[in-house]
Each structure stands twice: as structure tokens, then as C-alpha cells.
Motif scaffolding. Structure first.
Motif, mmCIF file in Angstrom:
data_model
loop_
_atom_site.group_PDB
_atom_site.id
_atom_site.type_symbol
_atom_site.label_atom_id
_atom_site.label_comp_id
_atom_site.label_asym_id
_atom_site.label_seq_id
_atom_site.Cartn_x
_atom_site.Cartn_y
_atom_site.Cartn_z
ATOM 1 N N GLY A 82 -12.053 61.935 9.750
ATOM 2 C CA GLY A 82 -11.624 62.381 8.442
ATOM 3 C C GLY A 82 -11.293 61.217 7.523
ATOM 4 N N PRO A 83 -11.130 61.513 6.239
ATOM 5 C CA PRO A 83 -10.915 60.452 5.249
ATOM 6 C C PRO A 83 -9.637 59.646 5.453
ATOM 7 C CG PRO A 83 -10.659 62.625 4.252
ATOM 8 C CD PRO A 83 -11.183 62.830 5.629
ATOM 9 N N LEU A 84 -8.586 60.258 5.969
ATOM 10 C CA LEU A 84 -7.339 59.517 6.166
ATOM 11 C C LEU A 84 -7.491 58.446 7.241
ATOM 12 C CD1 LEU A 84 -4.878 62.557 6.033
ATOM 13 C CD2 LEU A 84 -5.517 60.999 4.178
ATOM 14 N N ARG A 85 -8.136 58.807 8.336
ATOM 15 C CA ARG A 85 -8.346 57.843 9.415
ATOM 16 C C ARG A 85 -9.337 56.762 8.991
ATOM 17 N NH1 ARG A 85 -9.890 59.143 15.679
ATOM 18 N NH2 ARG A 85 -10.155 56.996 16.328
ATOM 19 N N ILE A 86 -10.350 57.139 8.230
ATOM 20 C CA ILE A 86 -11.328 56.164 7.754
ATOM 21 C C ILE A 86 -10.636 55.118 6.887
ATOM 22 C CG2 ILE A 86 -13.326 55.863 6.239
ATOM 23 C CD1 ILE A 86 -14.287 58.620 7.278
ATOM 24 N N THR A 108 -16.101 64.397 -0.779
ATOM 25 C CA THR A 108 -15.583 65.544 -1.522
ATOM 26 C C THR A 108 -14.837 66.479 -0.577
ATOM 27 O OG1 THR A 108 -17.565 66.865 -1.159
ATOM 28 C CG2 THR A 108 -17.557 65.410 -3.097
ATOM 29 N N PRO A 109 -13.984 67.341 -1.125
ATOM 30 C CA PRO A 109 -13.304 68.331 -0.284
ATOM 31 C C PRO A 109 -14.301 69.241 0.452
ATOM 32 C CG PRO A 109 -12.227 68.186 -2.408
ATOM 33 C CD PRO A 109 -13.460 67.342 -2.499
ATOM 34 N N GLU A 110 -15.445 69.500 -0.167
ATOM 35 C CA GLU A 110 -16.465 70.331 0.478
ATOM 36 C C GLU A 110 -17.039 69.619 1.700
ATOM 37 O OE1 GLU A 110 -16.557 69.616 -2.905
ATOM 38 O OE2 GLU A 110 -15.653 71.536 -3.467
ATOM 39 N N GLN A 111 -17.257 68.309 1.586
ATOM 40 C CA GLN A 111 -17.760 67.545 2.722
ATOM 41 C C GLN A 111 -16.738 67.497 3.853
ATOM 42 O OE1 GLN A 111 -18.638 63.970 0.477
ATOM 43 N NE2 GLN A 111 -20.823 64.186 0.948
ATOM 44 N N VAL A 112 -15.479 67.357 3.491
ATOM 45 C CA VAL A 112 -14.413 67.337 4.499
ATOM 46 C C VAL A 112 -14.364 68.686 5.217
ATOM 47 C CG1 VAL A 112 -11.915 67.171 4.837
ATOM 48 C CG2 VAL A 112 -13.071 65.560 3.314
ATOM 49 N N ALA A 113 -14.425 69.770 4.465
ATOM 50 C CA ALA A 113 -14.415 71.112 5.061
ATOM 51 C C ALA A 113 -15.636 71.307 5.957
ATOM 52 C CB ALA A 113 -14.384 72.172 3.967
ATOM 53 N N HIS A 114 -16.779 70.828 5.522
ATOM 54 C CA HIS A 114 -17.999 70.945 6.325
ATOM 55 C C HIS A 114 -17.873 70.153 7.629
ATOM 56 C CE1 HIS A 114 -22.210 71.483 7.255
ATOM 57 N NE2 HIS A 114 -22.353 70.162 7.379
ATOM 58 N N ALA A 115 -17.292 68.950 7.555
ATOM 59 C CA ALA A 115 -17.096 68.132 8.750
ATOM 60 C C ALA A 115 -16.161 68.816 9.742
ATOM 61 C CB ALA A 115 -16.540 66.763 8.362
ATOM 62 N N ARG A 143 -5.280 64.193 13.975
ATOM 63 C CA ARG A 143 -5.421 62.875 14.608
ATOM 64 C C ARG A 143 -6.754 62.222 14.241
ATOM 65 N NH1 ARG A 143 -3.124 65.376 19.087
ATOM 66 N NH2 ARG A 143 -5.171 65.690 19.992
ATOM 67 N N ARG A 144 -7.761 63.029 13.999
ATOM 68 C CA ARG A 144 -9.072 62.500 13.601
ATOM 69 C C ARG A 144 -9.090 62.083 12.136
ATOM 70 N NH1 ARG A 144 -13.905 65.324 16.903
ATOM 71 N NH2 ARG A 144 -14.925 63.383 16.373
ATOM 72 N N GLY A 145 -7.992 62.360 11.429
ATOM 73 C CA GLY A 145 -7.873 61.866 10.064
ATOM 74 C C GLY A 145 -8.171 62.876 8.976
ATOM 75 N N PHE A 146 -8.174 64.149 9.315
ATOM 76 C CA PHE A 146 -8.401 65.164 8.293
ATOM 77 C C PHE A 146 -7.068 65.577 7.684
ATOM 78 C CE2 PHE A 146 -12.126 65.572 11.030
ATOM 79 C CZ PHE A 146 -13.134 65.520 10.082
ATOM 80 N N PRO A 147 -7.055 65.846 6.374
ATOM 81 C CA PRO A 147 -5.804 66.269 5.723
ATOM 82 C C PRO A 147 -5.328 67.609 6.296
ATOM 83 C CG PRO A 147 -7.495 65.715 4.098
ATOM 84 C CD PRO A 147 -8.156 65.714 5.434
ATOM 85 N N ALA A 148 -4.020 67.740 6.459
ATOM 86 C CA ALA A 148 -3.446 68.942 7.063
ATOM 87 C C ALA A 148 -3.826 70.202 6.292
ATOM 88 C CB ALA A 148 -1.931 68.806 7.142
ATOM 89 N N ASP A 149 -3.831 70.149 4.955
ATOM 90 C CA ASP A 149 -4.165 71.359 4.191
ATOM 91 C C ASP A 149 -5.613 71.782 4.410
ATOM 92 O OD1 ASP A 149 -4.988 69.061 2.815
ATOM 93 O OD2 ASP A 149 -4.806 70.016 0.846
ATOM 94 N N ALA A 150 -6.539 70.827 4.550
ATOM 95 C CA ALA A 150 -7.942 71.162 4.809
ATOM 96 C C ALA A 150 -8.102 71.757 6.205
ATOM 97 C CB ALA A 150 -8.822 69.934 4.654
ATOM 98 N N VAL A 151 -7.349 71.242 7.175
ATOM 99 C CA VAL A 151 -7.414 71.761 8.542
ATOM 100 C C VAL A 151 -6.879 73.186 8.579
ATOM 101 C CG1 VAL A 151 -6.551 71.478 10.894
ATOM 102 C CG2 VAL A 151 -7.277 69.469 9.585
#
Length: 161
Positions: A82-86, A108-115, A143-151
Motif C-alpha cells: 500500500g501507499p503508506l508502506r511504499i 489513486t484511491p481507486e487503484q488502492v481499492a483495486h489492490a 501492515r502492508r501499508g494500506f490506509p485503514a479507511d480504505a481497508v
């Protein structure tokens, strides 16, 4: 008779700092700080390292922005980070905040959601997701770096399906 080196003698690096750095850059892009560390670990003097790194940058062989973009592509597309870990990993590699921002601006938020969805699909998550599994998945994805709200949004979406 073979010459034996004294215990206090450091092994001599093979080639110049520039040549060693070029060999490294032939495999993948490195940030300036990564190259500095590797050359220092090989015993090159600091002034030779700095001169070699300056020359490589001027010649276009080393570019932190290019190395950061390549890292972002690999981390998102292959490693599922995810973007935070990157951002955290780029900072640890010695990349400036401006370069990190530019390299991750395309996420983008869409890419994060897709990932996140790809990871959940690879894990073959059944629907609805049991509460205890939701907690484990939440922790794993954060832990993989995705934002909590997206998860949370992705897990709720999977639970409602």
C-alpha cells in the motif's frame, strides 16, 4: 610465494567506485543513498564515492526520481504493498520527500481499492467474512501499508456482498 595480507589491512575493492556503481545499476535502479551505502560497505573512500555518484547523476545513469518510480511500480504491481508502506520504504532508501510525493502521486484511491481487492481475491476470502477473519485481514492489510479507511471500506463491501 603468495602474498598474505595483514589482519588490519582492508581488502581492496575491484575497480573504481564508478565502475562498481555502474555494475549495480545494470541490474536495477538504485537511489543515491543506496549506492553510497553499498560502495561504502565495499571500502571505497567517501570522496571517491561522492565524485562517482555526482558523475553518474550528471551522465544520467543514476536518478532518484526514476528509482522511486520503478520501486513504486514493483511495490504496487508485484508485491501488493500500500501507499503508506511504499512511502516509508522510499524514505528509508534515502529518497527526498518531494521525490516520494511525485513518485506516489499517481496512486489513486481507486487503484488502492483495486489492490486491496486483488489481495482479498488471492486469499480466496469467503463471503460473508466472519468477524475474527475481518480483524486478521484488517491487521494484515494495514501492515502492508494500506490506509485503514480504505481497508475498512473494502472489507465492508465484501461482507455486504
Amino acid at each position: 610465494m603468495p602474498r598474505h595480507r595483514a589482519d588490519d589491512e582492508e581488502p581492496r575493492p575491484r575497480g573504481s567506485a564508478r565502475l562498481v556503481a555502474l555494475r549495480l545499476l545494470g541490474r536495477r535502479d538504485y537511489t543515491r543513498e543506496e549506492l553510497r551505502r553499498r560502495l561504502s560497505d565495499r571500502g571505497f573512500p567517501d570522496d571517491e564515492i561522492e565524485a562517482a555518484l555526482d558523475r553518474l547523476r550528471v551522465e544520467g545513469f543514476q536518478d532518484d526520481a526514476r528509482a522511486a518510480r520503478a520501486f513504486v511500480r514493483t511495490a504496487t504491481g508485484i508485491k501488493g504493498r500500500g501507499p503508506l508502506r511504499i512511502r516509508q520504504e522510499l524514505k528509508a532508501r534515502g529518497v527526498s520527500a518531494e521525490t516520494i510525493s511525485a513518485a506516489t502521486s499517481d496512486l489513486t484511491p481507486e487503484q488502492v481499492a483495486h489492490a486491496i481487492d486483488l489481495i482479498l481475491t488471492r486469499k480466496r476470502i469467503t463471503r460473508p467474512i466472519p468477524r475474527e477473519q475481518q480483524q486478521r485481514l484488517f491487521q494484515h492489510l494495514v501492515r502492508r501499508g494500506f490506509p485503514a479507511d480504505a481497508v475498512l471500506k473494502a472489507l465492508r463491501g465484501r461482507s455486504e456482498d
